[in-house]
Design a protein around this motif. Structure first.
Motif, PDB file in Angstrom:
ATOM      1  N   VAL A 202      18.339 -35.692 -36.110  1.00  0.00           N
ATOM      2  CA  VAL A 202      17.597 -35.428 -34.765  1.00  0.00           C
ATOM      3  C   VAL A 202      17.538 -36.719 -33.696  1.00  0.00           C
ATOM      4  O   VAL A 202      17.613 -36.696 -32.698  1.00  0.00           O
ATOM      5  N   TRP A 203      16.844 -37.555 -34.505  1.00  0.00           N
ATOM      6  CA  TRP A 203      16.268 -38.866 -33.731  1.00  0.00           C
ATOM      7  C   TRP A 203      17.630 -39.374 -32.898  1.00  0.00           C
ATOM      8  O   TRP A 203      17.707 -39.775 -31.823  1.00  0.00           O
ATOM      9  N   ASP A 204      18.743 -39.499 -33.917  1.00  0.00           N
ATOM     10  CA  ASP A 204      19.992 -39.873 -33.086  1.00  0.00           C
ATOM     11  C   ASP A 204      20.777 -39.044 -31.954  1.00  0.00           C
ATOM     12  O   ASP A 204      20.997 -39.888 -31.012  1.00  0.00           O
ATOM     13  N   LYS A 205      20.150 -37.730 -31.964  1.00  0.00           N
ATOM     14  CA  LYS A 205      20.440 -37.002 -30.763  1.00  0.00           C
ATOM     15  C   LYS A 205      19.973 -37.396 -29.903  1.00  0.00           C
ATOM     16  O   LYS A 205      20.390 -36.915 -28.426  1.00  0.00           O
ATOM     17  N   VAL A 206      18.737 -37.730 -29.789  1.00  0.00           N
ATOM     18  CA  VAL A 206      17.759 -37.813 -28.490  1.00  0.00           C
ATOM     19  C   VAL A 206      17.615 -39.248 -28.190  1.00  0.00           C
ATOM     20  O   VAL A 206      16.768 -39.669 -27.191  1.00  0.00           O
ATOM     21  N   ILE A 207      18.352 -40.224 -28.786  1.00  0.00           N
ATOM     22  CA  ILE A 207      17.964 -41.688 -28.398  1.00  0.00           C
ATOM     23  C   ILE A 207      18.330 -41.944 -26.924  1.00  0.00           C
ATOM     24  O   ILE A 207      17.651 -42.477 -26.163  1.00  0.00           O
ATOM     25  N   LYS A 208      19.497 -41.128 -26.391  1.00  0.00           N
ATOM     26  CA  LYS A 208      19.943 -41.560 -25.095  1.00  0.00           C
ATOM     27  C   LYS A 208      18.905 -40.885 -24.271  1.00  0.00           C
ATOM     28  O   LYS A 208      18.633 -41.486 -23.153  1.00  0.00           O
ATOM     29  N   LEU A 209      18.455 -39.935 -24.432  1.00  0.00           N
ATOM     30  CA  LEU A 209      17.046 -39.290 -23.701  1.00  0.00           C
ATOM     31  C   LEU A 209      16.035 -40.043 -23.472  1.00  0.00           C
ATOM     32  O   LEU A 209      15.302 -40.053 -22.469  1.00  0.00           O
ATOM     33  N   LYS A 213      14.738 -42.188 -20.149  1.00  0.00           N
ATOM     34  CA  LYS A 213      13.196 -41.614 -19.942  1.00  0.00           C
ATOM     35  C   LYS A 213      13.266 -40.050 -19.426  1.00  0.00           C
ATOM     36  O   LYS A 213      12.513 -39.647 -18.587  1.00  0.00           O
ATOM     37  N   LYS A 214      14.070 -39.292 -20.023  1.00  0.00           N
ATOM     38  CA  LYS A 214      14.173 -37.934 -19.866  1.00  0.00           C
ATOM     39  C   LYS A 214      13.351 -36.871 -21.024  1.00  0.00           C
ATOM     40  O   LYS A 214      13.083 -36.043 -20.766  1.00  0.00           O
ATOM     41  N   LEU A 215      13.571 -37.667 -22.057  1.00  0.00           N
ATOM     42  CA  LEU A 215      12.486 -37.073 -23.190  1.00  0.00           C
ATOM     43  C   LEU A 215      10.989 -37.572 -23.219  1.00  0.00           C
ATOM     44  O   LEU A 215      10.840 -38.908 -23.203  1.00  0.00           O
ATOM     45  N   LYS A 216      10.166 -36.463 -22.631  1.00  0.00           N
ATOM     46  CA  LYS A 216       9.123 -36.963 -22.116  1.00  0.00           C
ATOM     47  C   LYS A 216       7.854 -36.903 -23.200  1.00  0.00           C
ATOM     48  O   LYS A 216       6.922 -37.745 -23.221  1.00  0.00           O
ATOM     49  N   THR A 217       8.095 -35.903 -24.130  1.00  0.00           N
ATOM     50  CA  THR A 217       6.962 -35.884 -25.310  1.00  0.00           C
ATOM     51  C   THR A 217       7.690 -35.441 -26.730  1.00  0.00           C
ATOM     52  O   THR A 217       8.792 -34.517 -26.445  1.00  0.00           O
ATOM     53  N   ILE A 218       7.075 -35.823 -27.801  1.00  0.00           N
ATOM     54  CA  ILE A 218       7.530 -35.362 -28.916  1.00  0.00           C
ATOM     55  C   ILE A 218       6.064 -34.843 -29.615  1.00  0.00           C
ATOM     56  O   ILE A 218       5.153 -35.450 -29.656  1.00  0.00           O
ATOM     57  N   PHE A 219       6.376 -33.399 -29.915  1.00  0.00           N
ATOM     58  CA  PHE A 219       5.326 -32.994 -30.936  1.00  0.00           C
ATOM     59  C   PHE A 219       5.734 -32.686 -32.408  1.00  0.00           C
ATOM     60  O   PHE A 219       6.978 -32.312 -32.542  1.00  0.00           O
ATOM     61  N   ALA A 244       6.884 -44.846 -39.463  1.00  0.00           N
ATOM     62  CA  ALA A 244       8.328 -45.378 -39.955  1.00  0.00           C
ATOM     63  C   ALA A 244       9.295 -44.853 -39.292  1.00  0.00           C
ATOM     64  O   ALA A 244      10.392 -45.405 -38.957  1.00  0.00           O
ATOM     65  N   GLU A 245       9.180 -43.465 -39.019  1.00  0.00           N
ATOM     66  CA  GLU A 245      10.479 -42.759 -38.217  1.00  0.00           C
ATOM     67  C   GLU A 245      10.373 -43.305 -36.854  1.00  0.00           C
ATOM     68  O   GLU A 245      11.259 -43.463 -36.316  1.00  0.00           O
ATOM     69  N   LEU A 246       9.309 -43.553 -36.203  1.00  0.00           N
ATOM     70  CA  LEU A 246       9.009 -44.239 -34.817  1.00  0.00           C
ATOM     71  C   LEU A 246       9.714 -45.527 -35.117  1.00  0.00           C
ATOM     72  O   LEU A 246      10.442 -45.960 -33.808  1.00  0.00           O
ATOM     73  N   GLU A 247       9.470 -46.487 -35.836  1.00  0.00           N
ATOM     74  CA  GLU A 247      10.255 -47.622 -36.001  1.00  0.00           C
ATOM     75  C   GLU A 247      11.806 -47.523 -36.018  1.00  0.00           C
ATOM     76  O   GLU A 247      12.535 -48.330 -35.525  1.00  0.00           O
ATOM     77  N   TYR A 248      12.193 -46.365 -36.733  1.00  0.00           N
ATOM     78  CA  TYR A 248      13.565 -46.137 -36.895  1.00  0.00           C
ATOM     79  C   TYR A 248      14.270 -46.012 -35.332  1.00  0.00           C
ATOM     80  O   TYR A 248      15.263 -46.495 -34.769  1.00  0.00           O
ATOM     81  N   ILE A 249      13.339 -45.047 -34.720  1.00  0.00           N
ATOM     82  CA  ILE A 249      13.864 -45.024 -33.365  1.00  0.00           C
ATOM     83  C   ILE A 249      13.960 -46.404 -32.560  1.00  0.00           C
ATOM     84  O   ILE A 249      14.794 -46.427 -31.887  1.00  0.00           O
ATOM     85  N   ASN A 250      12.954 -47.073 -32.604  1.00  0.00           N
ATOM     86  CA  ASN A 250      12.766 -48.461 -31.778  1.00  0.00           C
ATOM     87  C   ASN A 250      13.871 -49.539 -32.256  1.00  0.00           C
ATOM     88  O   ASN A 250      14.531 -50.069 -31.355  1.00  0.00           O
ATOM     89  N   ARG A 251      14.377 -49.320 -33.632  1.00  0.00           N
ATOM     90  CA  ARG A 251      15.360 -50.004 -33.730  1.00  0.00           C
ATOM     91  C   ARG A 251      16.771 -49.382 -33.413  1.00  0.00           C
ATOM     92  O   ARG A 251      17.737 -50.180 -33.003  1.00  0.00           O
ATOM     93  N   LYS A 252      16.908 -48.272 -33.090  1.00  0.00           N
ATOM     94  CA  LYS A 252      18.016 -47.631 -32.409  1.00  0.00           C
ATOM     95  C   LYS A 252      18.246 -47.869 -30.952  1.00  0.00           C
ATOM     96  O   LYS A 252      19.442 -47.976 -30.307  1.00  0.00           O
TER      97      LYS A 252
END
Length: 264
Positions: A202-209, A213-219, A244-252
């Motif tokens: 899921v994270w990999d699919k939304v990295i580009k968004l 700056k198109k993905l505004k919020t995560i719940f 840890a999940e947010l750090e994964y996003i940051n690395r990507k």
């Protein structure tokens, strides 16, 4: 649905939008003897989303209800407590028509590594470093057909003796593939943790968004405190695991980006 059902109308066909496994569960809930057969009586209407199948405009899912809606939805399958599909979860990416503003909603899920362990070893959550057994039978594991156990004491003894049935892994793989086909979620290889990564998918699919700056919020939910043992997560996150999940996003990310995260 339960709270609002008193105001729902016969043959109104209120759309319930979810993946097949969830719709099956909801339909079984709203039926006799505890409830009128709400789907059969057309109080509600099934609208199935196929995880990973791309965006589905609301005005195409349920034209009579959302004719003028500019919103579209994409769903992703999530593992929930290594469930073999019995309580599979969903993430929803909700965007406007041109995908300039999106929100990502998560159902219950845990970190991929623990979800894999619960998948690969059907009783690892019951073991939880044997903490479960200290709490007694009321908190112990249910009978487990993959281990050939019928009750709490049988399961406890088999775990303590560490003598699992030789066919456990083979039977597990067979069941997983069957449930994947039945419920329409990915039949991940289950040979090793590196093969099982629904949350990271899921994270990999939304990295580009996020980068655009198109993905505004995560719940997303964090049901337990950080001290919770991994084997007792039951398909949930802690604040530390979310970090840890947010750090994964940051690395990507290819460039720094910011996003609002609501942890519930």
């Amino acid at each position: 649905l339960v709270v609002g059902s008193a105001d729902d109308a016969f043959k109104a066909k209120k759309p319930v939008i979810a993946q097949k496994a969830v719709l099956d569960g909801v339909e079984k809930t709203f039926t006799q003897p505890l409830w009128p057969p709400m789907f059969y009586l057309e109080f509600y209407e099934r609208k199935e989303l196929v995880p990973g199948a791309g965006f589905s405009p609301l005005n195409r899912i349920a034209p009579s209800k959302f004719d003028s809606s500019p919103i579209k939805i994409q769903s992703f399958w999530l593992s929930h407590d290594g469930s073999l599909g019995k309580s599979a979860s969903t993430a929803f990416l909700v965007c406007d028509d041109d995908e300039t503003a999106c929100v990502l909603f998560f159902g219950d899920t845990g970190p991929d590594n623990w979800e894999f362990k619960n998948m690969k070893d059907p009783v690892v959550r019951a073991m939880a470093d044997k903490e479960m057994f200290k709490l007694g039978p009321a908190f112990g594991p249910d009978p487990d057909p993959l281990l050939g156990t019928n009750n709490y004491e049988d399961t406890k003894k088999q775990l303590q003796d560490k003598v699992p049935k030789p066919s456990v892994v083979t039977e597990f793989d067979k069941l997983f593939k069957e449930r994947a086909a039945e419920h329409g979620y990915p039949a991940y290889p289950v040979a090793s943790p590196k093969d099982f990564h629904p949350l990271h998918d899921v994270w990999d699919k939304v990295i580009k968004l996020i980068e655009d700056k198109k993905l505004k919020t995560i719940f997303i939910e964090t049901s337990y405190l950080n001290a919770r043992p991994g084997g007792m997560l039951y398909g949930h996150l802690t604040p530390a695991l979310l970090q840890a999940e947010l750090e994964y996003i940051n690395r990507k990310l290819k460039a720094p980006a910011s996003i609002t995260v609501f942890a519930m």
